[in-house]
Scaffold this motif. Sequence first.
Motif, PDB file in Angstrom:
ATOM      1  N   ALA A   1      -1.572   2.928  -3.040  1.00 52.20           N
ATOM      2  CA  ALA A   1      -0.745   2.868  -1.835  1.00 52.20           C
ATOM      3  C   ALA A   1      -1.432   2.103  -0.715  1.00 52.20           C
ATOM      4  CB  ALA A   1      -0.386   4.277  -1.373  1.00 52.20           C
ATOM      5  N   ALA A   2      -2.690   2.445  -0.424  1.00 47.42           N
ATOM      6  CA  ALA A   2      -3.395   1.755   0.660  1.00 47.42           C
ATOM      7  C   ALA A   2      -3.606   0.284   0.319  1.00 47.42           C
ATOM      8  CB  ALA A   2      -4.729   2.437   0.935  1.00 47.42           C
ATOM      9  N   GLY A   3      -3.979   0.006  -0.922  1.00 46.96           N
ATOM     10  CA  GLY A   3      -4.162  -1.374  -1.331  1.00 46.96           C
ATOM     11  C   GLY A   3      -2.878  -2.170  -1.262  1.00 46.96           C
ATOM     12  N   ASN A   4      -1.762  -1.554  -1.637  1.00 47.05           N
ATOM     13  CA  ASN A   4      -0.469  -2.243  -1.560  1.00 47.05           C
ATOM     14  C   ASN A   4      -0.123  -2.612  -0.118  1.00 47.05           C
ATOM     15  OD1 ASN A   4      -0.137  -1.915  -4.314  1.00 47.05           O
ATOM     16  ND2 ASN A   4       1.179  -0.118  -4.118  1.00 47.05           N
ATOM     17  N   VAL A   5      -0.338  -1.673   0.815  1.00 47.33           N
ATOM     18  CA  VAL A   5      -0.081  -1.978   2.225  1.00 47.33           C
ATOM     19  C   VAL A   5      -0.932  -3.163   2.663  1.00 47.33           C
ATOM     20  CG1 VAL A   5      -0.221  -1.120   4.593  1.00 47.33           C
ATOM     21  CG2 VAL A   5       0.562   0.405   2.775  1.00 47.33           C
ATOM     22  N   SER A   6      -2.209  -3.130   2.283  1.00 48.73           N
ATOM     23  CA  SER A   6      -3.129  -4.191   2.687  1.00 48.73           C
ATOM     24  C   SER A   6      -2.723  -5.540   2.110  1.00 48.73           C
ATOM     25  CB  SER A   6      -4.555  -3.832   2.233  1.00 48.73           C
ATOM     26  OG  SER A   6      -5.483  -4.794   2.663  1.00 48.73           O
ATOM     27  N   LEU A   7      -2.330  -5.573   0.842  1.00 47.72           N
ATOM     28  CA  LEU A   7      -1.910  -6.832   0.228  1.00 47.72           C
ATOM     29  C   LEU A   7      -0.655  -7.387   0.902  1.00 47.72           C
ATOM     30  CD1 LEU A   7      -2.500  -5.858  -3.498  1.00 47.72           C
ATOM     31  CD2 LEU A   7      -3.788  -7.568  -2.214  1.00 47.72           C
ATOM     32  N   ALA A   8       0.279  -6.495   1.257  1.00 47.45           N
ATOM     33  CA  ALA A   8       1.485  -6.949   1.948  1.00 47.45           C
ATOM     34  C   ALA A   8       1.160  -7.447   3.348  1.00 47.45           C
ATOM     35  CB  ALA A   8       2.514  -5.818   2.001  1.00 47.45           C
ATOM     36  N   LEU A   9       0.252  -6.776   4.054  1.00 48.69           N
ATOM     37  CA  LEU A   9      -0.174  -7.241   5.369  1.00 48.69           C
ATOM     38  C   LEU A   9      -0.835  -8.609   5.274  1.00 48.69           C
ATOM     39  CD1 LEU A   9      -1.675  -3.952   6.873  1.00 48.69           C
ATOM     40  CD2 LEU A   9       0.330  -5.165   7.733  1.00 48.69           C
ATOM     41  N   ALA A  10      -1.670  -8.790   4.252  1.00 51.91           N
ATOM     42  CA  ALA A  10      -2.350 -10.073   4.080  1.00 51.91           C
ATOM     43  C   ALA A  10      -1.350 -11.203   3.865  1.00 51.91           C
ATOM     44  CB  ALA A  10      -3.329  -9.995   2.919  1.00 51.91           C
ATOM     45  N   ALA A  11      -0.312 -10.949   3.066  1.00 51.48           N
ATOM     46  CA  ALA A  11       0.704 -11.973   2.828  1.00 51.48           C
ATOM     47  C   ALA A  11       1.455 -12.323   4.103  1.00 51.48           C
ATOM     48  CB  ALA A  11       1.684 -11.503   1.761  1.00 51.48           C
ATOM     49  N   LEU A  12       1.599 -11.348   5.004  1.00 47.64           N
ATOM     50  CA  LEU A  12       2.252 -11.591   6.291  1.00 47.64           C
ATOM     51  C   LEU A  12       1.306 -12.206   7.313  1.00 47.64           C
ATOM     52  CD1 LEU A  12       4.223  -8.226   6.572  1.00 47.64           C
ATOM     53  CD2 LEU A  12       5.224 -10.486   6.146  1.00 47.64           C
ATOM     54  N   ALA A  13       0.044 -12.427   6.915  1.00 48.30           N
ATOM     55  CA  ALA A  13      -0.992 -12.959   7.810  1.00 48.30           C
ATOM     56  C   ALA A  13      -1.238 -12.032   8.994  1.00 48.30           C
ATOM     57  CB  ALA A  13      -0.635 -14.363   8.285  1.00 48.30           C
ATOM     58  N   THR A  14      -1.192 -10.718   8.733  1.00 52.09           N
ATOM     59  CA  THR A  14      -1.432  -9.704   9.757  1.00 52.09           C
ATOM     60  C   THR A  14      -2.879  -9.234   9.667  1.00 52.09           C
ATOM     61  OG1 THR A  14       0.855  -8.947   9.588  1.00 52.09           O
ATOM     62  CG2 THR A  14      -0.713  -7.466  10.654  1.00 52.09           C
ATOM     63  N   PRO A  15      -3.710  -9.506  10.661  1.00 54.91           N
ATOM     64  CA  PRO A  15      -5.105  -9.063  10.620  1.00 54.91           C
ATOM     65  C   PRO A  15      -5.202  -7.543  10.537  1.00 54.91           C
ATOM     66  CG  PRO A  15      -4.774 -10.682  12.360  1.00 54.91           C
ATOM     67  CD  PRO A  15      -3.411 -10.274  11.879  1.00 54.91           C
ATOM     68  N   HIS A  16      -6.095  -7.059   9.683  1.00 57.12           N
ATOM     69  CA  HIS A  16      -6.275  -5.620   9.524  1.00 57.12           C
ATOM     70  C   HIS A  16      -7.544  -5.389   8.714  1.00 57.12           C
ATOM     71  CE1 HIS A  16      -4.608  -6.777   5.632  1.00 57.12           C
ATOM     72  NE2 HIS A  16      -5.065  -5.624   5.156  1.00 57.12           N
ATOM     73  N   ARG A  17      -7.915  -4.108   8.573  1.00 56.51           N
ATOM     74  CA  ARG A  17      -9.005  -3.725   7.674  1.00 56.51           C
ATOM     75  C   ARG A  17      -8.523  -2.612   6.752  1.00 56.51           C
ATOM     76  NH1 ARG A  17     -14.592  -2.308  10.175  1.00 56.51           N
ATOM     77  NH2 ARG A  17     -15.183  -2.566   7.976  1.00 56.51           N
ATOM     78  N   LEU A  18      -9.040  -2.615   5.541  1.00 59.64           N
ATOM     79  CA  LEU A  18      -8.704  -1.631   4.518  1.00 59.64           C
ATOM     80  C   LEU A  18      -9.929  -0.788   4.226  1.00 59.64           C
ATOM     81  CD1 LEU A  18      -6.903  -0.526   2.155  1.00 59.64           C
ATOM     82  CD2 LEU A  18      -7.804  -2.425   0.781  1.00 59.64           C
ATOM     83  N   PHE A  19      -9.733   0.546   4.142  1.00 58.74           N
ATOM     84  CA  PHE A  19     -10.846   1.471   3.884  1.00 58.74           C
ATOM     85  C   PHE A  19     -10.504   2.370   2.700  1.00 58.74           C
ATOM     86  CE2 PHE A  19     -11.118   0.351   8.329  1.00 58.74           C
ATOM     87  CZ  PHE A  19     -12.475   0.161   8.541  1.00 58.74           C
TER      88      PHE A  19
END
Length: 317
Positions: free
Chosen positions: A51-69
Amino acid sequence: MTDETTAQGRVPSIHVIGNIQLDVLAAPVTALPPAGGDTIIDRIDVRPAGAAGNVSLALAALATPHRLFGSLGDDYAGRWVLRELRRLGLDSGVRIVPGTATGISIALEAPRQERAFLTAHGVLDSWSADALPADATEADFVLLTGYFSLPGMRGDGTRDLLVRARGNGATTLLDTGWDPDDWRTSGVREIHDLLPLVDLFLPNEPEALALTGEPDAAAAAAALAEMSGGRVIVKLGERGAIAHLPGGGLLAVSAPATTPLDTTGAGDSFAAGLITALAESGHMNDALRLGVAVASTVVARPSHDRYPSRQELDPRL
């Protein structure tokens, strides 16, 4: 993300915390094979990342800066998932825990049936808030997702994380996933106890109904909002999403007609669109629309080309 910034002149920070794992998707599965048998199905996909990885991958595709833990085991599955995350620059908050196995979920999908899962938690059984770096909760938006896939974080662990995030001035978001005990044991009470620390709660419709006993999504959203004091967004699948706002307002966004190919992770993609829009404009209507747009696009795409960029989103959405 666009160049739009907060009133303080900076781009809001987003941290995603939760279960990072290997996902295996099998479809269509209408029954398990008999002992010793071998049932041939249309497809089996293997992909990162919980779940967390999926959110992060979708954010990355949207070019939304974030960090994953999160944490992975030191087995082949963990090293492969980490390699995929590192390729996209998403690995800075992900650690390998020696001597542990990576969490793996097998999703069994079939038309006109609710998905079912087989899961081995691996390292997630013992992963706790103590394993997070101190700065994990230092962000404008802190999302904890996959609560029921994180046995080591349940109850007090999540409470401590939310308290820390709130103390750092974060907007807190929680997406629990489905209770593997089907809400028959402590799951309902645990979530009720946590809700006052949650600014945006993100259940899907079956979860919202199970948590409240209400007959429909709107009533469930209102009941959950009363418990939390914050905003509640209920994901309605092919019908879109609704948000219960402070003061009792209800906002609804419908989803476009799509031909679903793979619905696993749709809610995670919705969360990515939602947080992106909240960080950019702060408007819930924008957030619901982008969340629905991303999720509707993702469910109609295959595993190897799953997450859309801004340019790939249907402008009608």
